[in-house]
Design a protein around this motif. Structure first.
Motif, short mmCIF file in Angstrom:
data_model
loop_
_atom_site.label_atom_id
_atom_site.label_comp_id
_atom_site.label_asym_id
_atom_site.label_seq_id
_atom_site.Cartn_x
_atom_site.Cartn_y
_atom_site.Cartn_z
N LYS A 111 -25.93 -14.80 8.89
CA LYS A 111 -24.35 -15.62 8.63
C LYS A 111 -23.76 -16.28 9.61
CE LYS A 111 -20.73 -18.06 5.51
NZ LYS A 111 -20.13 -17.51 4.58
N ILE A 112 -23.23 -17.48 10.68
CA ILE A 112 -23.32 -17.88 11.92
C ILE A 112 -22.46 -18.65 11.53
CG2 ILE A 112 -23.84 -18.16 14.35
CD1 ILE A 112 -26.93 -17.99 13.90
N GLU A 113 -20.94 -17.85 12.46
CA GLU A 113 -19.91 -19.15 12.08
C GLU A 113 -19.73 -19.72 13.55
OE1 GLU A 113 -16.62 -17.63 9.97
OE2 GLU A 113 -18.03 -18.18 8.09
N ARG A 114 -18.67 -20.74 13.26
CA ARG A 114 -19.17 -21.57 14.65
C ARG A 114 -17.59 -22.68 14.89
NH1 ARG A 114 -20.97 -27.16 15.23
NH2 ARG A 114 -22.29 -27.75 13.47
N PRO A 115 -16.65 -22.99 15.48
CA PRO A 115 -16.18 -23.38 15.27
C PRO A 115 -16.05 -25.35 15.44
CG PRO A 115 -15.06 -22.88 17.71
CD PRO A 115 -16.54 -22.09 17.21
N ASP A 116 -15.64 -25.96 14.86
CA ASP A 116 -16.08 -27.42 13.91
C ASP A 116 -14.90 -28.20 15.55
OD1 ASP A 116 -17.45 -30.17 14.80
OD2 ASP A 116 -16.74 -30.98 12.37
N VAL A 117 -14.77 -28.10 16.72
CA VAL A 117 -13.37 -29.16 16.93
C VAL A 117 -12.99 -29.85 17.00
CG1 VAL A 117 -12.06 -28.77 19.40
CG2 VAL A 117 -13.92 -26.94 18.94
N SER A 118 -11.95 -30.32 16.81
CA SER A 118 -11.61 -31.35 15.94
C SER A 118 -10.67 -32.38 17.62
CB SER A 118 -9.94 -31.87 15.19
OG SER A 118 -9.18 -32.71 14.72
N THR A 119 -12.10 -33.60 17.90
CA THR A 119 -11.45 -34.52 18.86
C THR A 119 -10.92 -35.83 18.29
OG1 THR A 119 -13.06 -35.47 18.42
CG2 THR A 119 -13.35 -33.57 20.03
#
Length: 259
Positions: A111-119
């Protein structure tokens, strides 16, 4: 036979009138309902240029305020996805002329987690989608002279609609998406002003949009345009005011796209 026909008609004609009146009423109601549905579909599916292209102006403070009002989260989110892999091996052998293979496999997942940066660009896209879903945007195509109202504003201006609704009938604080051909000039404060003419004749009005320098994106080449040179753009903004003397409708821009 004539007597019989006259007697039959004298007994039946009141019911015929009722049936015809009912059919006429049904036709009027059906025409009204179909007309309302078509208008609602047109409001939700406006033709012409979509708000796309190169964003060269974005008021990030207004975007944050609009996101709060529309209950759109602005915090970063965690996006996760699973990667599955299979591994296996085996041994091949022959016993008494009979061959066979012994295999063993194993599956694993990561399971890979990454941040989805809000722009701000992602947020303005969500804002426009939410405004469209809630039917809260008036669409104005200045080049074609087309104005598509929201359902609430159309009901409010229903009496004026018979004579034609003008762009100046859109009340202050209303979200409006204006597409047209704009000119641009720089101000003494280093901001720049967009203007687009609409209407016909010598008394044609203008849409005026003042853009603050700090929200200009990607070094918009304002100085490359002459005073008379026009370019196509779409502005999502809020109606501020109408000036009778200068015939200018002023908008406070949230985002401007060049297409």
């Amino acid at each position: 036979m004539g007597v019989i026909d006259s007697q039959w008609w004298s007994m039946r004609w009141p019911w015929m009138v009722v049936w015809l009146a009912t059919a006429a009423c049904f036709g009027v109601v059906l025409w009204y309902v179909v007309g309302r549905l078509v208008k609602a579909w047109r409001r939700r599916n406006p033709r012409g240029h979509a708000v796309s292209g190169r964003c060269f102006y974005l008021d990030e403070e207004q975007v944050e305020d609009d996101a709060d009002v529309l209950l759109i989260p602005r915090s970063d989110a965690q996006v996760s996805h699973e990667v599955k892999a299979s591994r296996g091996g085996g041994v091949t052998g022959t016993v008494s002329g009979v061959s066979g293979r012994l295999e063993q496999t194993s599956d694993s997942s990561t399971k890979i987690e990454r941040p989805d940066v809000s722009t701000p660009m992602k947020t303005i896209a969500l804002i426009m989608d939410r405004l469209r879903e809630q039917d809260r945007v008036v669409d104005a195509d200045l080049a074609k002279g087309r104005l598509v109202l929201t359902a609430a504003l159309a009901d409010e201006l229903r009496d004026a609609a018979a004579e034609g609704v003008a762009l100046t009938d859109v009340r202050g604080g209303t979200y409006i998406s204006v597409s047209g051909l704009f000119t641009v000039r720089r101000t003494d404060r280093d901001d720049f002003v967009l203007r687009a003419r609409y209407g016909t004749g010598g008394t044609a009005a203008h849409v005026k949009i003042t853009c603050e320098q700090r929200w200009i994106r990607r070094r918009f080449p304002v100085d490359n345009y002459s005073e008379d040179e026009k370019f196509p753009a779409t502005c999502l903004g809020l109606v501020r005011s109408w000036n009778d003397r200068t015939a200018e409708l002023t908008l406070d821009p949230v985002a401007i796209f060049q297409w």
